[in-house]
Design a protein around this motif. Structure first.
Motif, mmCIF file in Angstrom:
data_model
loop_
_atom_site.group_PDB
_atom_site.id
_atom_site.type_symbol
_atom_site.label_atom_id
_atom_site.label_comp_id
_atom_site.label_asym_id
_atom_site.label_seq_id
_atom_site.Cartn_x
_atom_site.Cartn_y
_atom_site.Cartn_z
ATOM 1 N N TYR A 1 0.844 -1.195 0.000
ATOM 2 C CA TYR A 1 0.000 0.000 0.000
ATOM 3 C C TYR A 1 0.880 1.247 0.000
ATOM 4 C CZ TYR A 1 -3.696 3.241 1.574
ATOM 5 O OH TYR A 1 -4.596 4.282 1.690
ATOM 6 N N GLU A 2 0.463 2.255 -0.745
ATOM 7 C CA GLU A 2 1.129 3.552 -0.748
ATOM 8 C C GLU A 2 0.243 4.561 -0.027
ATOM 9 O OE1 GLU A 2 3.077 6.662 -3.992
ATOM 10 O OE2 GLU A 2 1.182 5.653 -4.456
ATOM 11 N N LEU A 3 0.790 5.230 0.980
ATOM 12 C CA LEU A 3 0.015 6.229 1.707
ATOM 13 C C LEU A 3 -0.340 7.393 0.788
ATOM 14 C CD1 LEU A 3 1.696 6.615 5.230
ATOM 15 C CD2 LEU A 3 -0.609 5.767 4.731
ATOM 16 N N PRO A 4 -1.636 7.710 0.645
ATOM 17 C CA PRO A 4 -2.018 8.833 -0.216
ATOM 18 C C PRO A 4 -1.830 10.183 0.458
ATOM 19 C CG PRO A 4 -3.967 7.805 0.710
ATOM 20 C CD PRO A 4 -2.803 6.967 1.146
ATOM 21 N N VAL A 5 -1.775 10.195 1.791
ATOM 22 C CA VAL A 5 -1.582 11.417 2.577
ATOM 23 C C VAL A 5 -0.665 11.076 3.735
ATOM 24 C CG1 VAL A 5 -3.831 12.413 1.989
ATOM 25 C CG2 VAL A 5 -3.617 10.934 4.000
ATOM 26 N N ALA A 6 -0.142 12.086 4.391
ATOM 27 C CA ALA A 6 0.683 11.854 5.573
ATOM 28 C C ALA A 6 -0.155 11.218 6.677
ATOM 29 C CB ALA A 6 1.295 13.162 6.058
ATOM 30 N N ALA A 7 0.481 10.322 7.419
ATOM 31 C CA ALA A 7 -0.183 9.664 8.549
ATOM 32 C C ALA A 7 0.807 9.612 9.703
ATOM 33 C CB ALA A 7 -0.638 8.253 8.171
ATOM 34 N N GLY A 8 0.547 10.360 10.759
ATOM 35 C CA GLY A 8 1.493 10.430 11.858
ATOM 36 C C GLY A 8 2.831 10.955 11.367
ATOM 37 N N ALA A 9 3.893 10.224 11.671
ATOM 38 C CA ALA A 9 5.233 10.614 11.238
ATOM 39 C C ALA A 9 5.549 10.157 9.824
ATOM 40 C CB ALA A 9 6.268 10.051 12.208
ATOM 41 N N LEU A 10 4.631 9.440 9.189
ATOM 42 C CA LEU A 10 4.879 8.890 7.857
ATOM 43 C C LEU A 10 4.371 9.871 6.797
ATOM 44 C CD1 LEU A 10 3.697 5.199 8.448
ATOM 45 C CD2 LEU A 10 6.007 6.149 8.667
ATOM 46 N N PRO A 11 5.230 10.322 5.894
ATOM 47 C CA PRO A 11 4.776 11.249 4.847
ATOM 48 C C PRO A 11 3.986 10.530 3.765
ATOM 49 C CG PRO A 11 7.092 10.734 4.545
ATOM 50 C CD PRO A 11 6.682 10.082 5.839
#
Length: 340
Positions: free
Chosen positions: A139-149
């Motif tokens: 999975y690729e994060l579509p938006v920042a989540a916590g400390a993950l960009p």
């Protein structure tokens, strides 16, 4: 796959499913074409409901090549959309066992829309606890989540089903360099007993919460298996309590293999199989969510996806969204295509 001009998608039967009826009336994006797992179009019903001729077995894909000569479980492909100049590249992952009992996640890359792939993995997820590895996701994060960009890759899999008495976990890894190197993040679920945890799947809610969906056997004998989810507000560092998504009152039913996609209007679709249902074993079902957080009454099975000719998929459904914004919309792929 290239789409032929003039090809018509069938209206999908919804078995009293008001959300699907609404989607059918809005656009054809959820008129799901029956695709064999080999990638050939087969059995798309016509609008009159007449029984189509038996599908022909397609010839081998020209230029196709094997990526692995050994075990390759749960292949998953994503197209990068949040990685700057690397956007458009395809990444593929699967689970393999090059050293025996300890599994690995192998990551391959294509820069030409899948015509060719890297000869060797560009990255490998090696987990020292990964005995009996299964059921991975990418999975690729579509938006920042916590400390993950945004653009961070998440990879997760089931660990521990090989040993009697061992408690399973769904372990999550991250990559900040498009799959080349991986770092352990957390476990989004840990079994409280010897029941199984399977088939993790990620999504991000409309308000930015990271969700881990999965199949859960730890509530037996009340439920043989359910689909559950947990949420994280800190990018997967910690996870909240389990919420039931699909939990049939019939203990013989086994909902599982959730796949979640966000569609063009901002809402969400989940497809999954339910095994143990008489007359439609392991058939594909669907439900919708307006925000990716609320998925309706968990005791409801959802609605089985059926073509106008009575065809339906069974086992291992996957749903994909076309990346070009086409009104053709969603494609549903299944392992078996059953007739009425």
């Amino acid at each position: 796959m290239r789409w032929r001009r003039g090809f018509r998608l069938p209206v999908i039967g919804t078995e009293s499913y008001p959300v699907m009826r609404r989607l059918n009336s809005m656009s054809p994006f959820l008129r799901l074409c029956s695709l064999l797992v080999l990638g050939a179009v087969a059995g798309c019903a016509n609008s009159g409901g007449a029984e189509p001729p038996p599908p022909k077995v397609p010839p081998p894909v020209e230029g196709g090549a094997r990526l692995s000569s050994g075990t390759a479980l749960y292949p998953r492909v994503i197209r990068l959309e949040h990685n700057g100049t690397a956007n458009g590249r395809l990444l593929l992952s699967y689970v393999t066992f090059p050293g025996g009992a300890y599994g690995e996640g192998h990551i391959f890359e294509s820069v030409d829309d899948g015509l060719t792939w890297s000869t060797l993995p560009i990255g490998i997820v090696r987990d020292t606890s990964a005995r009996g590895l299964c059921c991975s996701t990418l999975y690729e994060l579509p938006v920042a989540a916590g400390a993950l960009p945004a653009g961070t890759l998440l990879w997760a899999a089931s660990v521990g089903q090989d040993q009697s008495g061992r408690r399973m976990a769904l372990r999550v890894w991250t990559s900040a360099d498009r799959g080349h190197t991986w770092t352990y993040l957390s476990s989004c679920a840990n079994a409280p007993n010897t029941g199984g945890l399977w088939e993790p799947e990620f999504s991000v809610t409309a308000d930015g919460r990271l969700v881990c969906h999965y199949s859960d056997e730890t509530l037996q004998p009340t439920y043989s298996q359910i689909i559950a989810r947990v949420e994280s507000t800190d990018g997967g560092a910690t996870w909240g309590p389990r919420t039931l998504t699909v939990a049939s009152a019939n203990p013989a039913h086994r909902p599982g293999m959730p796949i979640v996609r966000r569609i063009s209007d901002g809402s969400y679709v989940m497809t999954y199989e339910i095994c143990g249902v008489a007359g439609a074993n392991c058939a594909t079902y669907v439900r919708a969510s307006s925000d990716g957080a609320s998925w309706g009454d968990s005791s409801s099975l959802g609605n089985r996806i059926v073509s106008t000719a009575g065809h339906y998929f069974a086992h291992a459904p996957v749903v994909a969204v076309r990346p070009d914004g086409s009104t053709s919309g969603l494609l549903l792929v299944g392992q078996l295509l059953q007739d009425s």
